[in-house]
Every structure is written in structure tokens, then in C-alpha cells.
Design a protein around this motif. Structure first.
Motif, short mmCIF file in Angstrom:
data_model
loop_
_atom_site.label_atom_id
_atom_site.label_comp_id
_atom_site.label_asym_id
_atom_site.label_seq_id
_atom_site.Cartn_x
_atom_site.Cartn_y
_atom_site.Cartn_z
N GLY A 1 0.82 -1.23 0.00
CA GLY A 1 0.00 0.00 0.00
C GLY A 1 0.84 1.26 0.00
N GLY B 1 2.48 4.85 3.73
CA GLY B 1 3.24 3.77 3.08
C GLY B 1 4.28 4.35 2.13
N ASP C 1 -3.38 -7.01 -5.01
CA ASP C 1 -4.31 -6.90 -3.89
C ASP C 1 -3.76 -7.82 -2.79
OD1 ASP C 1 -6.33 -7.25 -2.04
OD2 ASP C 1 -7.90 -7.59 -3.54
N VAL C 2 -3.33 -7.24 -1.67
CA VAL C 2 -2.68 -8.07 -0.65
C VAL C 2 -3.61 -9.13 -0.05
CG1 VAL C 2 -0.87 -6.42 -0.01
CG2 VAL C 2 -3.10 -6.34 1.17
N ASN D 1 1.50 -2.29 5.39
CA ASN D 1 0.83 -1.00 5.58
C ASN D 1 -0.51 -0.90 4.86
OD1 ASN D 1 0.63 2.14 5.63
ND2 ASN D 1 0.75 1.62 3.46
N VAL E 1 -7.52 0.01 4.45
CA VAL E 1 -8.76 0.65 4.02
C VAL E 1 -9.38 1.34 5.24
CG1 VAL E 1 -9.29 -0.88 2.08
CG2 VAL E 1 -9.98 -1.55 4.38
P1 ADP Z 1 -2.92 5.99 5.08
O1 ADP Z 1 -3.70 7.07 5.75
O2 ADP Z 1 -2.86 4.74 5.93
O3 ADP Z 1 -1.60 6.39 4.58
P2 ADP Z 1 -3.96 5.75 2.37
O4 ADP Z 1 -5.35 5.48 2.00
O5 ADP Z 1 -3.36 7.06 2.00
O6 ADP Z 1 -3.89 5.51 3.93
O7 ADP Z 1 -3.01 4.58 1.86
C1 ADP Z 1 -3.37 3.23 1.89
C2 ADP Z 1 -2.89 2.58 0.59
O8 ADP Z 1 -3.21 1.19 0.61
C3 ADP Z 1 -3.57 3.19 -0.64
O9 ADP Z 1 -2.62 3.62 -1.59
C4 ADP Z 1 -4.43 2.03 -1.17
O10 ADP Z 1 -4.57 2.03 -2.59
C5 ADP Z 1 -3.66 0.83 -0.68
N1 ADP Z 1 -4.50 -0.38 -0.58
C6 ADP Z 1 -5.78 -0.47 -0.13
N2 ADP Z 1 -6.23 -1.74 -0.20
C7 ADP Z 1 -5.19 -2.47 -0.71
C8 ADP Z 1 -5.03 -3.84 -1.02
N3 ADP Z 1 -6.03 -4.72 -0.82
N4 ADP Z 1 -3.84 -4.25 -1.54
C9 ADP Z 1 -2.83 -3.37 -1.74
N5 ADP Z 1 -2.93 -2.05 -1.47
C10 ADP Z 1 -4.09 -1.60 -0.97
#
Ligand code: ADP
Length: 257
Positions: free
Chosen positions: A14, A20, A64-65, A91, A94
Motif C-alpha cells: 500500500g 506507506g 491486492d494483498v 501498511n 482501508v
Molecule cells: P494511510 O492514511 O494509511 O496512509 P492511504 O489510504 O493514503 O492511507 O493509503 C493506503 C494505501 O493502501 C492506498 O494507496 C491504497 O490504494 C492501498 N491499498 C488499499 N487496499 C489495498 C489492497 N487490498 N492491496 C494493496 N494495497 C491496498
């Protein structure tokens, strides 16, 4: 203090944006090659390109993790291109959660557990053999202010982050014997797109309960991630390190709903 990560490979899930991304940048500044994972391919590629400008290798790998097969393919690509993963930062997250009594949010338990708990589990499973083989590794899980006392009106998020804290504690005991340190970083609210969406009332409630009176910058959280990734923290294991300015948890972040 030895924070040198030259020759190490770090995978940050992420990391296309937010905390991240800031973490991946800080790891790169300390010399690590980085794998930028995100479910959003465009931001993963863009971040990797920016980080290459810092003089390290960086690749964007969308996945997608919560999907085991996608994570396996991601780690295969990462290992082929940058060598085995020495530092894993779980990290990806959602923010989709709402009140227990609001049926609209029933499905958010599955979503939050899939991304936060199973996402971290999938990534850890895929990198752990390489870490065991070399007798060294660092796993850093993003927990949250939500593991301080829960934060009202978001039980799915609370449960997912508490479960990730449980995984951190448990794996620290088992994997420590293999030279792998497993820790958590627990940010409070930071200047990211989540807090940008907060109403004035919610922001005021949070800041009234924060001794420092402000949100964190993502870079302030990233510094702590870099410390936990570095040799300097080699005797830290099973710890949840809070980076929340002393924030007192609030009982509802949905004043606007
Ligand atoms: P934070 O406030 O924690 O920094 P963000 O929403 O800015 O939150 O960042 C979270 C990141 O995780 C986003 O870039 C999002 O696209 C990513 N993300 C969300 N779900 C998944 C997933 N299933 N697999 C990989 N990345 C994801």
C-alpha cells in the motif's frame, strides 16, 4: 545509530500514497531497494519512478494483498528483480468502517480483516522462508490509534487492527528464534487523504484530544518505520511503537454521519 539499509530489499504494501509511500521513501533514503506495492497500479508505478530518482532500485508491483495468488506473484517478481525481501512493511489499508448498529456497514468486518489481517498474513507467509534462510528479517505491521482503546463507531477497523497486533505479538515470539523481528508501528491521525475528508467537527474533536494539537506528517511516521527496519533496532521485538503525539482516542469519529 546504524540506520543503514544499503544492500537490503524492502517491500512496503500500500505504498503508492500516504504513510506507506513516505515509509518507502525513507527506507530508500537509508539505502534500501524498495518494492512499491499498491492495489492501484498507477500510484505504485509513479511512486517507484520517483524513488528511483533517489538513487536506489525501486519497482512498482500492483497486487491486492488480500489475494494469496496475487501476493505470491508479487513476491516472485520482487525476488527475481531485487533479491529476497529483508524488510516487510505491512501498511496496505482501508478506512471503510462504520457503526455496529448501522447495517450498511455489516460487510466491512470482512473487508477490514481481509486487507489488514489476511493481507499482512499473505505477505508475511510469502517472504518468511527467505528470511528464515538468511537468519535475519524485519516485519513491521501498521496498527493504529485504534489499538489504544478502540475508536468509537468503527468496530470493523478496531477488530482488524487489534488482530494485527495479536499477529505481531505472536509471530515475534516464534520468528524471533529465527532472527526475524516482528514489530508494529501505531500511528495516530496523519495528514493523508483520510483526514482530508474529515469534517471540521471531527478534526476539532481529534485535535482537542491531542497534546501536540496537530496531525502527524506522514514523514514522522516513516522515520519510526525506518528505525524499526534498521540494525539500530535489532533488539526490539514484539513491540508496538506509537507515533500519535500522545493522542487520546475519541469515542466517535463519525460526528458528521
Ligand atoms: P494511510 O492514511 O494509511 O496512509 P492511504 O489510504 O493514503 O492511507 O493509503 C493506503 C494505501 O493502501 C492506498 O494507496 C491504497 O490504494 C492501498 N491499498 C488499499 N487496499 C489495498 C489492497 N487490498 N492491496 C494493496 N494495497 C491496498
Amino acid at each position: 545509530m546504524d540506520c543503514d539499509l544499503t544492500g537490503k530489499t524492502a517491500l512496503v504494501s500500500g505504498s503508492g500514497r500516504g504513510m506507506g509511500r513516505a515509509s518507502a521513501e525513507e527506507l530508500a533514503r537509508n539505502g534500501a531497494d524498495v518494492v512499491i506495492n499498491d492495489i492501484d497500479e498507477a500510484v505504485a508505478e509513479e511512486t517507484a519512478a520517483d524513488i528511483r530518482d533517489l538513487g536506489v532500485d525501486a519497482i512498482g508491483v500492483p497486487a491486492d494483498v488480500s489475494d494469496e495468488a496475487e501476493v505470491a506473484a508479487m513476491v516472485e517478481t520482487a525476488t527475481d528483480e531485487l533479491g529476497s525481501v529483508d524488510v516487510l512493511v505491512n501498511n496496505a489499508g482501508v478506512g471503510d468502517a462504520g457503526p455496529f448498529l448501522d447495517e450498511e456497514y455489516d460487510g466491512t468486518f470482512e473487508l477490514n480483516l481481509d486487507v489488514h489481517l489476511y493481507g499482512a498474513l499473505n505477505c508475511t507467509r510469502e517472504v518468511v522462508d527467505g528470511m528464515v534462510e538468511q537468519g535475519y528479517g524485519k516485519v513491521i505491521n501498521f496498527t493504529s490509534i485504534h489499538t489504544k482503546n478502540g475508536v468509537g463507531m468503527s468496530p470493523a477497523y478496531d477488530v482488524a487492527k487489534y488482530s494485527l497486533l495479536g499477529l505481531t505479538k505472536s509471530l515475534a515470539l516464534e520468528l524471533g528464534r529465527e532472527g526475524i523481528r516482528v514489530n508494529a508501528v501505531a500511528p495516530g491521525w496523519a495528514n493523508t487523504r483520510l483526514t482530508e475528508g474529515f469534517s471540521d467537527a471531527v478534526t476539532e474533536q481529534i485535535l482537542d484530544n491531542n497534546p501536540l494539537g496537530r496531525f502527524a506528517e506522514p514523514e514522522e511516521v516513516a522515520d519510526v518505520v525506518a528505525f524499526l527496519a534498521a540494525p539500530a533496532s535489532d533488539y526490539v521485538n514484539g513491540h508496538e511503537l506509537r507515533v500519535d503525539g500522545g493522542q487520546v482516542p475519541i469515542d466517535s469519529w463519525r460526528l458528521d454521519s
